[in-house]
Each structure stands twice: as structure tokens, then as C-alpha cells.
Scaffold this motif. Structure first.
Motif, PDB file in Angstrom:
ATOM      1  N   PHE A 103       0.848  -1.156  -0.101  1.00 38.19           N
ATOM      2  CA  PHE A 103       0.084  -0.070  -0.101  1.00 38.19           C
ATOM      3  C   PHE A 103       0.968   1.297  -0.089  1.00 38.19           C
ATOM      4  O   PHE A 103       1.956   1.168   0.839  1.00 38.19           O
ATOM      5  CB  PHE A 103      -1.110  -0.016   1.176  1.00 38.19           C
ATOM      6  N   ARG A 104       0.695   2.383  -0.854  1.00 38.01           N
ATOM      7  CA  ARG A 104       1.284   3.493  -0.943  1.00 38.01           C
ATOM      8  C   ARG A 104       0.289   4.602  -0.571  1.00 38.01           C
ATOM      9  O   ARG A 104      -0.900   4.617  -1.340  1.00 38.01           O
ATOM     10  CB  ARG A 104       2.154   3.538  -2.171  1.00 38.01           C
ATOM     11  N   ASN A 157      -5.857  10.737  -7.068  1.00 41.85           N
ATOM     12  CA  ASN A 157      -5.749   9.198  -7.008  1.00 41.85           C
ATOM     13  C   ASN A 157      -4.953   9.191  -5.788  1.00 41.85           C
ATOM     14  O   ASN A 157      -3.650   8.654  -5.909  1.00 41.85           O
ATOM     15  CB  ASN A 157      -5.271   8.435  -8.204  1.00 41.85           C
ATOM     16  N   PRO A 158      -5.225   9.231  -4.462  1.00 40.10           N
ATOM     17  CA  PRO A 158      -4.248   9.313  -3.492  1.00 40.10           C
ATOM     18  C   PRO A 158      -3.721   7.998  -3.016  1.00 40.10           C
ATOM     19  O   PRO A 158      -2.969   7.902  -2.055  1.00 40.10           O
ATOM     20  CB  PRO A 158      -5.061  10.058  -2.280  1.00 40.10           C
ATOM     21  N   ARG A 159      -4.597   7.006  -3.248  1.00 38.99           N
ATOM     22  CA  ARG A 159      -3.940   5.519  -2.729  1.00 38.99           C
ATOM     23  C   ARG A 159      -3.512   4.537  -3.873  1.00 38.99           C
ATOM     24  O   ARG A 159      -4.079   4.759  -4.901  1.00 38.99           O
ATOM     25  CB  ARG A 159      -5.177   4.862  -2.123  1.00 38.99           C
ATOM     26  N   GLY A 160      -2.519   3.972  -3.483  1.00 42.17           N
ATOM     27  CA  GLY A 160      -1.927   3.195  -4.486  1.00 42.17           C
ATOM     28  C   GLY A 160      -1.332   1.705  -4.005  1.00 42.17           C
ATOM     29  O   GLY A 160      -1.084   1.552  -3.071  1.00 42.17           O
ATOM     30  N   CYS A 161      -1.205   1.002  -4.996  1.00 46.53           N
ATOM     31  CA  CYS A 161      -0.687  -0.528  -4.737  1.00 46.53           C
ATOM     32  C   CYS A 161       0.490  -0.840  -5.606  1.00 46.53           C
ATOM     33  O   CYS A 161       0.545  -0.717  -7.004  1.00 46.53           O
ATOM     34  CB  CYS A 161      -1.965  -1.574  -5.221  1.00 46.53           C
ATOM     35  N   ALA A 162       1.534  -1.106  -4.911  1.00 47.08           N
ATOM     36  CA  ALA A 162       2.920  -1.206  -5.692  1.00 47.08           C
ATOM     37  C   ALA A 162       2.664  -2.521  -6.373  1.00 47.08           C
ATOM     38  O   ALA A 162       3.298  -2.912  -7.364  1.00 47.08           O
ATOM     39  CB  ALA A 162       4.070  -0.902  -4.859  1.00 47.08           C
ATOM     40  N   ALA A 163       1.993  -3.603  -5.935  1.00 40.83           N
ATOM     41  CA  ALA A 163       2.000  -4.938  -6.357  1.00 40.83           C
ATOM     42  C   ALA A 163       1.436  -4.837  -7.658  1.00 40.83           C
ATOM     43  O   ALA A 163       1.640  -5.594  -8.561  1.00 40.83           O
ATOM     44  CB  ALA A 163       1.552  -6.053  -5.411  1.00 40.83           C
ATOM     45  N   TYR A 164       0.183  -4.116  -7.714  1.00 41.80           N
ATOM     46  CA  TYR A 164      -0.684  -4.244  -8.770  1.00 41.80           C
ATOM     47  C   TYR A 164      -0.351  -2.970  -9.771  1.00 41.80           C
ATOM     48  O   TYR A 164      -0.726  -2.880 -10.826  1.00 41.80           O
ATOM     49  CB  TYR A 164      -2.103  -4.165  -8.427  1.00 41.80           C
ATOM     50  N   GLN A 165       0.642  -1.993  -9.410  1.00 45.79           N
ATOM     51  CA  GLN A 165       0.958  -0.940 -10.144  1.00 45.79           C
ATOM     52  C   GLN A 165      -0.034   0.038 -10.635  1.00 45.79           C
ATOM     53  O   GLN A 165      -0.269   0.358 -11.831  1.00 45.79           O
ATOM     54  CB  GLN A 165       1.611  -1.446 -11.282  1.00 45.79           C
ATOM     55  N   SER A 189      -7.677  -2.650  -2.486  1.00 44.61           N
ATOM     56  CA  SER A 189      -8.383  -3.939  -2.123  1.00 44.61           C
ATOM     57  C   SER A 189      -9.897  -3.815  -2.683  1.00 44.61           C
ATOM     58  O   SER A 189     -10.522  -4.908  -3.060  1.00 44.61           O
ATOM     59  CB  SER A 189      -8.460  -4.319  -0.695  1.00 44.61           C
ATOM     60  N   ILE A 190     -10.549  -2.594  -2.400  1.00 43.38           N
ATOM     61  CA  ILE A 190     -11.746  -2.715  -2.924  1.00 43.38           C
ATOM     62  C   ILE A 190     -11.946  -2.618  -4.622  1.00 43.38           C
ATOM     63  O   ILE A 190     -12.899  -3.358  -5.184  1.00 43.38           O
ATOM     64  CB  ILE A 190     -12.408  -1.152  -2.561  1.00 43.38           C
ATOM     65  N   ILE A 191     -11.029  -1.962  -5.203  1.00 49.91           N
ATOM     66  CA  ILE A 191     -10.962  -2.127  -6.528  1.00 49.91           C
ATOM     67  C   ILE A 191     -10.557  -3.575  -6.951  1.00 49.91           C
ATOM     68  O   ILE A 191     -11.289  -4.043  -7.997  1.00 49.91           O
ATOM     69  CB  ILE A 191      -9.674  -1.122  -7.128  1.00 49.91           C
ATOM     70  N   VAL A 192      -9.751  -4.172  -6.555  1.00 51.51           N
ATOM     71  CA  VAL A 192      -9.502  -5.524  -6.840  1.00 51.51           C
ATOM     72  C   VAL A 192     -10.668  -6.732  -6.695  1.00 51.51           C
ATOM     73  O   VAL A 192     -11.054  -7.222  -7.462  1.00 51.51           O
ATOM     74  CB  VAL A 192      -8.088  -6.157  -6.098  1.00 51.51           C
ATOM     75  N   LYS A 193     -11.303  -6.063  -5.617  1.00 51.06           N
ATOM     76  CA  LYS A 193     -12.798  -6.928  -5.342  1.00 51.06           C
ATOM     77  C   LYS A 193     -13.726  -6.546  -6.360  1.00 51.06           C
ATOM     78  O   LYS A 193     -14.194  -7.699  -6.683  1.00 51.06           O
ATOM     79  CB  LYS A 193     -13.018  -6.657  -3.782  1.00 51.06           C
ATOM     80  N   GLN A 194     -13.773  -5.485  -6.658  1.00 51.14           N
ATOM     81  CA  GLN A 194     -14.933  -5.061  -7.846  1.00 51.14           C
ATOM     82  C   GLN A 194     -14.413  -5.634  -8.920  1.00 51.14           C
ATOM     83  O   GLN A 194     -15.407  -6.274  -9.754  1.00 51.14           O
ATOM     84  CB  GLN A 194     -15.084  -3.632  -7.839  1.00 51.14           C
ATOM     85  N   SER A 195     -13.294  -5.474  -9.215  1.00 48.19           N
ATOM     86  CA  SER A 195     -12.845  -6.146 -10.575  1.00 48.19           C
ATOM     87  C   SER A 195     -12.864  -7.415 -10.868  1.00 48.19           C
ATOM     88  O   SER A 195     -13.059  -8.134 -11.859  1.00 48.19           O
ATOM     89  CB  SER A 195     -11.271  -5.628 -10.981  1.00 48.19           C
ATOM     90  N   SER A 196     -12.186  -8.291 -10.037  1.00 50.57           N
ATOM     91  CA  SER A 196     -12.094  -9.847  -9.976  1.00 50.57           C
ATOM     92  C   SER A 196     -13.101 -10.643  -9.153  1.00 50.57           C
ATOM     93  O   SER A 196     -13.314 -11.812  -9.644  1.00 50.57           O
ATOM     94  CB  SER A 196     -10.663 -10.200  -9.451  1.00 50.57           C
ATOM     95  N   GLY A 197     -13.873  -9.935  -8.216  1.00 52.29           N
ATOM     96  CA  GLY A 197     -14.559 -10.784  -7.258  1.00 52.29           C
ATOM     97  C   GLY A 197     -14.181 -11.629  -6.395  1.00 52.29           C
ATOM     98  O   GLY A 197     -14.875 -12.182  -5.625  1.00 52.29           O
ATOM     99  N   MET A 198     -12.812 -11.441  -6.111  1.00 48.28           N
ATOM    100  CA  MET A 198     -11.827 -12.084  -5.412  1.00 48.28           C
ATOM    101  C   MET A 198     -11.124 -11.104  -4.314  1.00 48.28           C
ATOM    102  O   MET A 198     -11.020  -9.837  -4.818  1.00 48.28           O
ATOM    103  CB  MET A 198     -10.962 -13.120  -5.956  1.00 48.28           C
ATOM    104  N   MET A 216      -4.936 -10.906  -4.093  1.00 49.10           N
ATOM    105  CA  MET A 216      -4.127 -11.956  -3.820  1.00 49.10           C
ATOM    106  C   MET A 216      -2.685 -11.745  -3.385  1.00 49.10           C
ATOM    107  O   MET A 216      -1.712 -12.361  -3.291  1.00 49.10           O
ATOM    108  CB  MET A 216      -4.192 -12.792  -4.972  1.00 49.10           C
ATOM    109  N   GLN A 217      -2.377 -10.283  -3.395  1.00 47.11           N
ATOM    110  CA  GLN A 217      -1.175  -9.750  -3.312  1.00 47.11           C
ATOM    111  C   GLN A 217      -0.784  -9.291  -1.894  1.00 47.11           C
ATOM    112  O   GLN A 217       0.124  -8.755  -1.632  1.00 47.11           O
ATOM    113  CB  GLN A 217      -0.777  -8.745  -4.253  1.00 47.11           C
TER     114      GLN A 217
END
Length: 59
Positions: free
Chosen positions: A11-12, A19-27, A35-44, A47-48
Motif C-alpha cells: 500500500f502506498r 488518486n491518493p491511494r496506490g498499490c505497488a504490487a498491482y501498479q 483492495s476494494i478495486i481488486v474485489k470489484q474487478s475480479s470478485g476475489m 491475492m497480493q
């Protein structure tokens, strides 16, 4: 397990006011927590997720 970006080493906080929040793993950056974006996009859950090391862990 519910993923908490604030407890993840990837988390960054960015300088981008739009866009004040970022993820270095997903770039990516976003207004929402990554985590909310990932859940909405993948339904999971993210995983990082990798817990941050605490000061006690570093000793």
C-alpha cells in the motif's frame, strides 16, 4: 479474511490528489482503497496482500 490495505506492505499514499491511494504490487493508483478495486474487478479478495513488518519483526 478481510484484506486491509493499511496493513499491507504494498500500500502506498501518493501525491496525486485525484488518486491518493496506490498499490505497488498491482501498479495502480485510485481514489478508493486498492483492495476494494481488486474485489470489484475480479470478485476475489486481493491475492497480493503481504502484512507489513512491525518493529518487533525487524529485531
Amino acid at each position: 479474511m478481510k484484506v486491509s490495505c493499511f496493513k499491507c506492505q504494498h500500500f502506498r499514499v501518493t501525491w496525486d490528489q485525484n488518486n491518493p491511494r496506490g498499490c505497488a504490487a498491482y501498479q495502480f493508483k485510485s481514489k478508493q482503497l486498492p483492495s476494494i478495486i481488486v474485489k470489484q474487478s475480479s470478485g476475489m479478495d486481493c491475492m497480493q496482500f503481504s502484512p507489513k513488518q512491525t518493529q518487533e519483526d525487524r529485531r
